[in-house]
Design a protein around this motif. Structure first.
Motif, PDB file in Angstrom:
ATOM      1  N   ILE A 122      -0.920 -13.605  31.488  1.00 14.00           N
ATOM      2  CA  ILE A 122      -2.118 -12.769  31.504  1.00 14.00           C
ATOM      3  C   ILE A 122      -3.087 -13.218  32.597  1.00 14.00           C
ATOM      4  O   ILE A 122      -2.968 -14.307  33.163  1.00 14.00           O
ATOM      5  N   GLU A 139     -11.911  -8.709  30.241  1.00 18.57           N
ATOM      6  CA  GLU A 139     -10.682  -7.955  30.503  1.00 18.57           C
ATOM      7  C   GLU A 139      -9.498  -8.915  30.515  1.00 18.57           C
ATOM      8  O   GLU A 139      -9.464  -9.860  31.306  1.00 18.57           O
ATOM      9  N   ARG A 141      -5.520  -8.780  31.063  1.00 17.50           N
ATOM     10  CA  ARG A 141      -4.417  -7.928  31.514  1.00 17.50           C
ATOM     11  C   ARG A 141      -3.084  -8.630  31.309  1.00 17.50           C
ATOM     12  O   ARG A 141      -2.927  -9.807  31.646  1.00 17.50           O
ATOM     13  N   ASN A 142      -2.124  -7.881  30.764  1.00 14.06           N
ATOM     14  CA  ASN A 142      -0.763  -8.384  30.588  1.00 14.06           C
ATOM     15  C   ASN A 142       0.021  -8.100  31.864  1.00 14.06           C
ATOM     16  O   ASN A 142       0.363  -6.955  32.162  1.00 14.06           O
ATOM     17  N   ASN A 143       0.321  -9.127  32.625  1.00 12.39           N
ATOM     18  CA  ASN A 143       1.050  -8.980  33.882  1.00 12.39           C
ATOM     19  C   ASN A 143       2.564  -9.088  33.716  1.00 12.39           C
ATOM     20  O   ASN A 143       3.299  -8.998  34.707  1.00 12.39           O
ATOM     21  N   ARG A 190      -0.785  -3.346  30.765  1.00 10.08           N
ATOM     22  CA  ARG A 190      -2.034  -2.810  30.201  1.00 10.08           C
ATOM     23  C   ARG A 190      -3.091  -3.903  30.084  1.00 10.08           C
ATOM     24  O   ARG A 190      -2.817  -5.085  30.247  1.00 10.08           O
ATOM     25  N   THR A 191      -4.322  -3.464  29.761  1.00 11.05           N
ATOM     26  CA  THR A 191      -5.458  -4.377  29.658  1.00 11.05           C
ATOM     27  C   THR A 191      -6.131  -4.219  28.307  1.00 11.05           C
ATOM     28  O   THR A 191      -6.337  -3.082  27.839  1.00 11.05           O
ATOM     29  N   TYR A 193      -9.650  -5.025  26.128  1.00  6.03           N
ATOM     30  CA  TYR A 193     -11.069  -5.203  26.434  1.00  6.03           C
ATOM     31  C   TYR A 193     -11.800  -5.731  25.204  1.00  6.03           C
ATOM     32  O   TYR A 193     -11.560  -5.292  24.070  1.00  6.03           O
TER      33      TYR A 193
END
Length: 265
Positions: A122, A139, A141-143, A190-191, A193
């Protein structure tokens, strides 16, 4: 008899006289013949006359000229001709890896609940909302190529990074009544929040003194404290009874969750 001889003599004399007067005319006649020959030479050649045989030294052997022309033509077009070497056959491109793992686990909630996100999978960012100066958006984010799970909300601590002892540390309020799945799923690419409001009341008096940094641990249930990320708040930040919402898939939902926070974690 004399008369006849005299007449013959006269005729001979006359003939001789005539012969003596003819040289100019004869010369003229003989010179006129070459003039006609010159004129015949300047006229076009007889088309019925056979053409001279080609010179074997000036012209290439039969078929060579067309072969050279063909070679030149194929060279300019870039295509291989009969006389050029055949190109090596193109190697087939390596097959791409099958996307089956991604299509199977990229959006799987059950997979995310069993596989917590790692810090290497992430990225974490902190963004200030222009429409709400006291709010910050976390934020995550799943990379990766597969979904992963986060705790219900990030672990957040507000403090004074310039103090030797850290000064006062503040933990925001969080929503009550948590339940359901054991983690917040974040799909691949996706991210998630989470919104923090540093001063929901908007007060400028009674705020915590010297608080200038926010420490964020994306998953307080599974990650080590060494994976905490520090974010400066900037000078003049006002912190008073801050609130923190749950992870959501949109900022609007994260704001609504933050507004419902009412208990200490």
């Amino acid at each position: 008899m004399k008369s006849a001889l005299s007449s013959a003599a006269v005729l001979l004399v006359s003939a001789a006289a005539l012969t003596a007067c003819q040289p100019d005319s004869a010369a003229s006649a003989s010179s006129s013949t070459p003039s006609r020959q010159a004129g015949a030479a300047s006229s076009p050649a007889d088309t019925t006359a056979p053409a001279p045989p080609p010179s074997t030294t000036a012209s290439p052997p039969d078929g060579t000229a067309s072969q050279v022309s063909s070679t030149s033509s194929t060279s300019s077009s870039g295509k291989a001709g009969p006389s050029s070497a055949k190109p090596a056959p193109a190697k087939p491109s390596p097959a791409k890896p099958a996307p089956a793992p991604r299509s199977r686990y990229a959006t799987s909630d059950s997979y995310a609940w069993k596989h917590p996100c790692s810090s290497k999978q992430i990225s974490v960012h902190l963004v200030r909302r222009a429409s709400a100066p006291t709010q910050r958006v976390i934020e995550v984010r799943n990379n990766g190529a597969r979904s992963c799970g986060l705790s219900y909300y990030p672990h957040v601590v507000l403090w004074n990074a310039d103090s030797a002892t850290g000064g006062v540390t503040i933990t925001p309020l969080v929503p009550d009544g948590l339940g359901g799945p054991p983690a917040s799923p974040v799909y691949a690419g996706r991210t998630a929040y989470a919104v923090v409001d540093l001063d929901p009341s908007g007060a400028t008096k009674g705020t915590a003194f010297g608080v200038n940094e926010m420490n964020v641990l994306a998953d307080g249930d599974h990650m080590s404290s060494r994976e905490t990320v520090q974010f400066p708040l900037g000078a003049g930040a006002h912190v008073l009874k801050p609130k923190l919402g749950l992870y959501e898939d949109t900022v609007a939902r994260a704001v609504a969750s933050m507004e419902s926070a009412d208990i200490q974690p």
